[in-house]
Design a protein around this motif. Sequence first.
Motif, PDB file in Angstrom:
ATOM      1  N   HIS A   1      62.258 -47.680  45.273  1.00 52.70           N
ATOM      2  CA  HIS A   1      61.760 -46.342  45.623  1.00 52.70           C
ATOM      3  C   HIS A   1      60.246 -46.397  45.708  1.00 52.70           C
ATOM      4  O   HIS A   1      59.607 -47.272  45.131  1.00 52.70           O
ATOM      5  CB  HIS A   1      62.219 -45.284  44.604  1.00 52.70           C
ATOM      6  CG  HIS A   1      61.904 -45.603  43.174  1.00 52.70           C
ATOM      7  ND1 HIS A   1      60.702 -45.304  42.586  1.00 52.70           N
ATOM      8  CD2 HIS A   1      62.644 -46.225  42.216  1.00 52.70           C
ATOM      9  CE1 HIS A   1      60.721 -45.694  41.317  1.00 52.70           C
ATOM     10  NE2 HIS A   1      61.879 -46.274  41.067  1.00 52.70           N
ATOM     11  N   ARG A   2      59.698 -45.434  46.442  1.00 50.73           N
ATOM     12  CA  ARG A   2      58.251 -45.378  46.620  1.00 50.73           C
ATOM     13  C   ARG A   2      57.619 -44.344  45.698  1.00 50.73           C
ATOM     14  O   ARG A   2      56.426 -44.391  45.456  1.00 50.73           O
ATOM     15  CB  ARG A   2      57.916 -45.053  48.073  1.00 50.73           C
ATOM     16  CG  ARG A   2      58.638 -45.942  49.070  1.00 50.73           C
ATOM     17  CD  ARG A   2      58.281 -45.572  50.488  1.00 50.73           C
ATOM     18  NE  ARG A   2      56.892 -45.885  50.721  1.00 50.73           N
ATOM     19  CZ  ARG A   2      56.447 -47.076  51.063  1.00 50.73           C
ATOM     20  NH1 ARG A   2      57.277 -48.063  51.250  1.00 50.73           N
ATOM     21  NH2 ARG A   2      55.166 -47.283  51.243  1.00 50.73           N
ATOM     22  N   MET A   3      58.425 -43.371  45.262  1.00 46.16           N
ATOM     23  CA  MET A   3      57.874 -42.351  44.364  1.00 46.16           C
ATOM     24  C   MET A   3      57.480 -43.042  43.064  1.00 46.16           C
ATOM     25  O   MET A   3      58.157 -43.961  42.617  1.00 46.16           O
ATOM     26  CB  MET A   3      58.922 -41.284  44.086  1.00 46.16           C
ATOM     27  CG  MET A   3      59.292 -40.506  45.325  1.00 46.16           C
ATOM     28  SD  MET A   3      60.310 -39.088  44.902  1.00 46.16           S
ATOM     29  CE  MET A   3      59.182 -37.782  45.238  1.00 46.16           C
ATOM     30  N   GLU A   4      56.385 -42.584  42.509  1.00 47.73           N
ATOM     31  CA  GLU A   4      55.927 -43.210  41.277  1.00 47.73           C
ATOM     32  C   GLU A   4      56.495 -42.465  40.086  1.00 47.73           C
ATOM     33  O   GLU A   4      56.400 -41.243  40.006  1.00 47.73           O
ATOM     34  CB  GLU A   4      54.403 -43.215  41.229  1.00 47.73           C
ATOM     35  CG  GLU A   4      53.853 -44.143  42.297  1.00 47.73           C
ATOM     36  CD  GLU A   4      52.363 -44.317  42.197  1.00 47.73           C
ATOM     37  OE1 GLU A   4      51.847 -44.348  41.064  1.00 47.73           O
ATOM     38  OE2 GLU A   4      51.734 -44.406  43.260  1.00 47.73           O
ATOM     39  N   VAL A   5      57.087 -43.229  39.178  1.00 44.58           N
ATOM     40  CA  VAL A   5      57.726 -42.631  38.008  1.00 44.58           C
ATOM     41  C   VAL A   5      56.983 -43.120  36.777  1.00 44.58           C
ATOM     42  O   VAL A   5      56.871 -44.323  36.551  1.00 44.58           O
ATOM     43  CB  VAL A   5      59.211 -43.042  37.936  1.00 44.58           C
ATOM     44  CG1 VAL A   5      59.877 -42.387  36.732  1.00 44.58           C
ATOM     45  CG2 VAL A   5      59.935 -42.671  39.213  1.00 44.58           C
ATOM     46  N   LYS A   6      56.469 -42.166  36.037  1.00 46.11           N
ATOM     47  CA  LYS A   6      55.724 -42.538  34.836  1.00 46.11           C
ATOM     48  C   LYS A   6      56.691 -43.218  33.866  1.00 46.11           C
ATOM     49  O   LYS A   6      57.768 -42.700  33.594  1.00 46.11           O
ATOM     50  CB  LYS A   6      55.136 -41.278  34.189  1.00 46.11           C
ATOM     51  CG  LYS A   6      53.843 -41.520  33.494  1.00 46.11           C
ATOM     52  CD  LYS A   6      53.135 -40.213  33.167  1.00 46.11           C
ATOM     53  CE  LYS A   6      51.872 -40.527  32.432  1.00 46.11           C
ATOM     54  NZ  LYS A   6      51.928 -40.691  31.044  1.00 46.11           N
TER      55      LYS A   6
ATOM     56  N   GLU B   1      60.903 -38.531  49.785  1.00 39.66           N
ATOM     57  CA  GLU B   1      59.816 -39.419  50.238  1.00 39.66           C
ATOM     58  C   GLU B   1      59.568 -39.221  51.735  1.00 39.66           C
ATOM     59  O   GLU B   1      58.428 -39.076  52.178  1.00 39.66           O
ATOM     60  CB  GLU B   1      60.203 -40.891  50.014  1.00 39.66           C
ATOM     61  CG  GLU B   1      60.048 -41.357  48.580  1.00 39.66           C
ATOM     62  CD  GLU B   1      60.674 -42.727  48.326  1.00 39.66           C
ATOM     63  OE1 GLU B   1      60.784 -43.087  47.159  1.00 39.66           O
ATOM     64  OE2 GLU B   1      61.071 -43.420  49.289  1.00 39.66           O
TER      65      GLU B   1
ATOM     66  N   THR C   1      55.770 -38.685  41.060  1.00 40.03           N
ATOM     67  CA  THR C   1      54.747 -38.233  42.009  1.00 40.03           C
ATOM     68  C   THR C   1      54.825 -39.041  43.301  1.00 40.03           C
ATOM     69  O   THR C   1      55.247 -40.197  43.293  1.00 40.03           O
ATOM     70  CB  THR C   1      53.318 -38.428  41.437  1.00 40.03           C
ATOM     71  OG1 THR C   1      53.156 -39.818  41.151  1.00 40.03           O
ATOM     72  CG2 THR C   1      53.089 -37.641  40.183  1.00 40.03           C
TER      73      THR C   1
ATOM     74  N   THR D   1      57.670 -46.475  34.394  1.00 39.20           N
ATOM     75  CA  THR D   1      58.220 -47.697  35.007  1.00 39.20           C
ATOM     76  C   THR D   1      57.103 -48.709  35.242  1.00 39.20           C
ATOM     77  O   THR D   1      57.366 -49.886  35.432  1.00 39.20           O
ATOM     78  CB  THR D   1      58.901 -47.408  36.360  1.00 39.20           C
ATOM     79  OG1 THR D   1      57.976 -46.731  37.193  1.00 39.20           O
ATOM     80  CG2 THR D   1      60.152 -46.584  36.192  1.00 39.20           C
TER      81      THR D   1
END
Lengths: 71, 758
Positions: B746-751, A65, A31, B753
């Motif tokens: 990375h800036r995206m959030e990964v469930k 992003e 997300t 991690t």
Amino acid sequence: MKELVKSFEKYGEYRCASCGCPLELRKTDITYLGSVFSVDLPVCPSCGMVFVPEELATGKMLEVEKILEDK
Amino acid sequence: MEKSTLVEFESKCVQEEPPRCRAACPLHLDGRALCEAAAKGRFDEGRKIIQKTLPLPGILARICDAPCRDACLRREKGGALELGALERFCADEGPFRRPRILVPKTGRTAAVLGGGISSLTAALDGAGKGYTVTVFRGENSRGELLSLSPLLTGEMVEEELQWMENLGVHFLPWDASVSPEGLAARFDAVYAGLDDPLCRSFPELLEGGDPVSLETAVPGVFAGGNTPSFIFRAAAGRRGMKSVERFLQGASLSSSREKEGPYETRLFTNIEGIDPAPPVPVPPRGYSGDEAVREGGRCLLCECMECVKSCAFLQHYKGYPKKFAREIYNNLSVIQGTRLANGMINSCTLCGQCERVCPGGFSMRDLCRTARQEMVLQQKMPPSAHEFALEDMAFSNSQGASLLRHDPGHSGSAFLFFPGCRLAGISPRTTESVYGHLRNVLDGGVGFWLRCCGAPARWAGRRKELETAGKELLDQWRSMGSPLVIAACTSCLEVFRKELPEVRAVSLWTVLQEKGVPETVPIPSATAALHDPCTAAELPEVRAAVRDLVARTGRPAEELPLSGELASCCGFGGLQECANPGLAAKTARERCGQSSSDFLVYCAMCRDLFARTGKRTVHLLDLFFPPPGGAGADLPPVSWSDQRENRTALVRNMRKSLWKEEEEMEEEEGTLSLVMEEETEKTLESRRILAGTVRQAIWHGEASGRKIARPDGTFVTCLKPAAVTYWVVYRPREDGAFEVLNGWSHRMEVKGTEEGAP
């Protein structure tokens, strides 16, 4: 993107250090700024720890992003 | 941003103003575009430009008396452009191919009196507006047209008249019954071209006419063109038919007509350094193609672009401030869709050079800063743009990296030395030496104040964070008894002066000028150019002090072409380096390219950015507080990781040596020893992954066991201290150290991690 995910199969040689299990490709939610995507990523089948490969983080992920940040 | 703010910004940029030739031409022929086409040998293009503006191009292009010559800027550099001769060549070189545009008829009728240039122009324009136009002309009017110039032939005149007939203009013979009053009764409106002697026989048309609307004493009748200039005759016809249009619409005959005739343009063009070149002489037969190309090539192609010429940022985004202002306004107004100007808004160095070189005082700094503040308020600021700098600001104000103390042994401070984050991070040695020197030469106690001034928040458009920082700064300053602050960095000084006027602050350079320096070593280069930091542009006393101090080294430094109040940024300011590192490197390279001499600077960040490009750069403090074994020209740039570590080490060392304070126990992870190859170090630096973060990640990976084992015996672990997730590849060594092999983020959030993050 399909080819990139296919290339992640090589991470099956990686193992979760705490569980000892080889990583497997599993659908994982990522997300950013309110958008949700589902991608196959190498995951420890036992504890669920996810690995984000360098080529994904510095390639497609960075690209997305930037797009989302300008929305 | 309000529309009125945009308009105010736009009005200051003159780049879109017309060139002098076009403004001076009563019909506003684009002489600049014509010359540009001619210089390329594109005479077909030239004819298109002519026929777009000039009525009767086959006639006027050959006999134009070119009043633009008096306005041409080339006059000052060899002689005005021979635009008339260029028009003539274009007309002779090939036919005008005019597209026939069908105009719907309005049902209105107009009568035109006379057969001269003025009348025919009015008739053509009237037909173009959809009126049914009837021209009343004398029987010899063809001959009179032909007699205007020996350059005209019967064929040329015939072609133009034929074109008018094709457009539906009726021609009727002039007879005794023709009178302005009579025609005014039969037609909706009348125009009389006074270049035709027949029209001049009516005294009511000659007296008391209005010069703007060409209205005569007879209602509905307009008249003009009583002038020797052919182009002004045509212009009168055009003006008269515009008045007819307004008259028929019931609109004002006089308002907003200032720019119909010749006017003075606001366009500024710098002609400094342009070599004079005389006009290509016009032979009686007119130019040859080659001569026309050469004459067209003499055009200066007038434009302003003063700010763009010396700014890598403005050049990179390919435009000029007026265009950027519109793009930024649109960017801020986007509700759904892509904000295309985010990158541009965040790439300005906010140095203000544009404002100082612009004839209208346009400030990209004000525009971009306003936009950034608004984006932050709208919550539309891209999180990645300034986060690294804002985190660094938070780090600078953290306990381990900041320090506020009275002079050792004193309970109060008359002065407070404020070295700033950059000097302390890049050269902790100099910071300590300067502090020692100030304590020697100043009485009343010199306190030490290391922390961030708030500049990153100010540059990032974060008013709230800036206000919080300002409040902390004020509280701390007051707690020290409100001493005189001595700022080593001009950016810090700018923040104090603009945001915290209560804080009394001076520059270190003016103090050193007055109190002297401990020693001086000569500039270690054969020639050195003095580079002013952008924030010194508005601090004349600092620049004067620096020049005085440089003179004391016994070898003067050369001045750069854009220095002093015209100084521009090294690429660090405005967080350009943070938001757009590639452009910042280009900015630094361009700045360094202004002189082949070594650079002498008095801002730590300028020194570091220039050193990164390979430019030999000496910080002025290194001449007065020389490092062991040299004067600093070959000191390497200092990485972001090292700057942070230098600051914490500086605080630790100073507390111990000056204030005899016991060192607190460090967190264990801080002692973890890292080993990495230079190439890896460079990769991590370019990805803005700090050694401290790597250490933290490995520490947590090892402590929690949350790591991935690779077949080659190395490990990968990750850490998400705040918004960004960091990955580190490493190998534990037998000696207890960790070899770092790679890192990414990375800036995206990964469930999956997040777990295990501290």
